[in-house]
Design an enzyme around this catalytic site. Structure first.
Site, PDB file in Angstrom:
ATOM      1  N   SER A 129     -32.735  36.613  70.813  1.00  0.00           N
ATOM      2  CA  SER A 129     -33.074  37.975  70.413  1.00  0.00           C
ATOM      3  C   SER A 129     -34.277  38.511  71.184  1.00  0.00           C
ATOM      4  O   SER A 129     -35.210  37.768  71.518  1.00  0.00           O
ATOM      5  CB  SER A 129     -33.395  38.000  68.913  1.00  0.00           C
ATOM      6  OG  SER A 129     -33.985  39.219  68.535  1.00  0.00           O
ATOM      7  N   GLU A 131     -36.480  40.099  69.893  1.00  0.00           N
ATOM      8  CA  GLU A 131     -37.637  39.939  69.011  1.00  0.00           C
ATOM      9  C   GLU A 131     -38.522  38.783  69.462  1.00  0.00           C
ATOM     10  O   GLU A 131     -39.697  38.713  69.096  1.00  0.00           O
ATOM     11  CB  GLU A 131     -37.183  39.707  67.567  1.00  0.00           C
ATOM     12  CG  GLU A 131     -36.623  40.933  66.881  1.00  0.00           C
ATOM     13  CD  GLU A 131     -37.703  41.958  66.536  1.00  0.00           C
ATOM     14  OE1 GLU A 131     -38.871  41.563  66.362  1.00  0.00           O
ATOM     15  OE2 GLU A 131     -37.364  43.153  66.453  1.00  0.00           O
ATOM     16  N   TYR A 153     -38.776  35.249  61.741  1.00  0.00           N
ATOM     17  CA  TYR A 153     -37.462  35.338  62.388  1.00  0.00           C
ATOM     18  C   TYR A 153     -37.581  35.097  63.888  1.00  0.00           C
ATOM     19  O   TYR A 153     -36.840  34.292  64.467  1.00  0.00           O
ATOM     20  CB  TYR A 153     -36.851  36.717  62.129  1.00  0.00           C
ATOM     21  CG  TYR A 153     -35.663  37.039  63.001  1.00  0.00           C
ATOM     22  CD1 TYR A 153     -34.416  36.444  62.765  1.00  0.00           C
ATOM     23  CD2 TYR A 153     -35.766  37.938  64.061  1.00  0.00           C
ATOM     24  CE1 TYR A 153     -33.321  36.732  63.564  1.00  0.00           C
ATOM     25  CE2 TYR A 153     -34.681  38.236  64.856  1.00  0.00           C
ATOM     26  CZ  TYR A 153     -33.457  37.636  64.614  1.00  0.00           C
ATOM     27  OH  TYR A 153     -32.381  37.922  65.417  1.00  0.00           O
TER      28      TYR A 153
END
Length: 284
Positions: A129, A131, A153
């Protein structure tokens, strides 16, 4: 003989589009869904009339349960595994960090260990990801950009990403990570900001609510189309050698811009219907 694909997270946005894509390519598709008191498979239901006859198979399972996962993989004997399972909501990961780490991080180890021990040469795709970049060190980000995760996460995804590389380099597993930037669609979960905005506008027009409560409107994201991104996942596993790839549109827009565009479509003044609520801000 058709190839077999095994998809974790098959009932999610990406999983449903990937299942559709692979079925159209002639794959036999197997996927796991978590057991819950409500059956939530609406993203897959439309596929059954066409593919229910020995093409699409669903099982109860969870990447947090290594033994049952291994039994399923032993039975299916897939050619390709796509790991899309995760607790993927960034804000919620602050509330349930241990669960997020177990599913999003350790779930990858469980699959990779099965591939290593089976010795079958299964190809593996890991859903990494954007992120993971977190506090951005350089723009634009690329495969070699250092990670600076800013949530449980993202930290779990960084672990999963590096352990995928480790198994590729240490055990010669054909393992790829796709570092995907945000990708949206009508199948996106309604607690994600894009769907929260569009669903909220629909409810405002229907006079069910008068305002949408949102967090940081200045947050910027690169938003693409999920259906295109799952094709990129498949392409990664068709290469001669495994590698990691960034998938993005190259355009960044703020949540505020998204709101303005969405409200303009229906002719409403967004400033009259959007409330900035601090409870939706991420911890810093």
């Amino acid at each position: 003989m058709s190839k077999k694909a095994f998809i974790t997270g098959i009932s999610g946005q990406d999983g449903s589009y990937l299942a559709e894509f692979l079925l159209e390519k002639g794959y036999e598709v197997h996927g796991i869904v978590r057991r819950s008191s409500s059956v939530f498979r609406e993203r897959l239901e439309y596929l059954y009339p066409t593919y229910k006859d020995k093409k699409l198979f669903l099982y109860y399972g969870d990447v947090a349960d290594g033994s049952s996962l291994a039994r399923l993989l032993d039975t299916v004997k897939p050619d390709e595994i796509y790991n899309l399972a995760a607790q993927s909501h960034v804000k919620i990961s602050f509330d349930i960090p241990e669960y997020t780490a177990d599913v999003t991080g350790l779930g990858v180890i469980r699959i990779l260990e099965w591939i290593r021990e089976s010795g079958t040469g299964v190809k593996f795709y890991q859903a990494s990801s954007s992120e993971m970049f977190g506090k951005v060190i350089e723009t634009p980000q690329k495969e070699t950009t250092p990670f600076y995760p800013r949530s449980p996460y993202a930290c779990a995804k960084v672990f999963a990403h590096y352990v995928t590389i480790n198994y590729r380099e240490s055990y010669n597993v054909f393992a790829c990570s796709g570092i995907l930037f945000n990708h949206e669609s009508p199948r996106r979960g309604e607690n994600f900001v894009t769907r929260k905005i569009t669903k909220g506008i629909a409810n405002i027009l229907a006079k069910k609510i008068n305002a949408i409560h949102l967090g940081n409107l200045d947050a910027k994201r690169d938003w693409g189309y999920a259906k295109d991104y799952v094709e990129a996942m498949w392409c990664m596993l068709q290469q001669d050698k495994p590698d990691d790839y960034v998938i993005a549109t190259g355009e960044t827009h703020s949540v505020r811009e998204f709101i303005e565009e969405a409200f303009n479509v229906v002719g409403l003044d967004w400033e009259k219907h959007v409330i900035v609520d601090k409870k939706y801000f991420r911890p810093r």
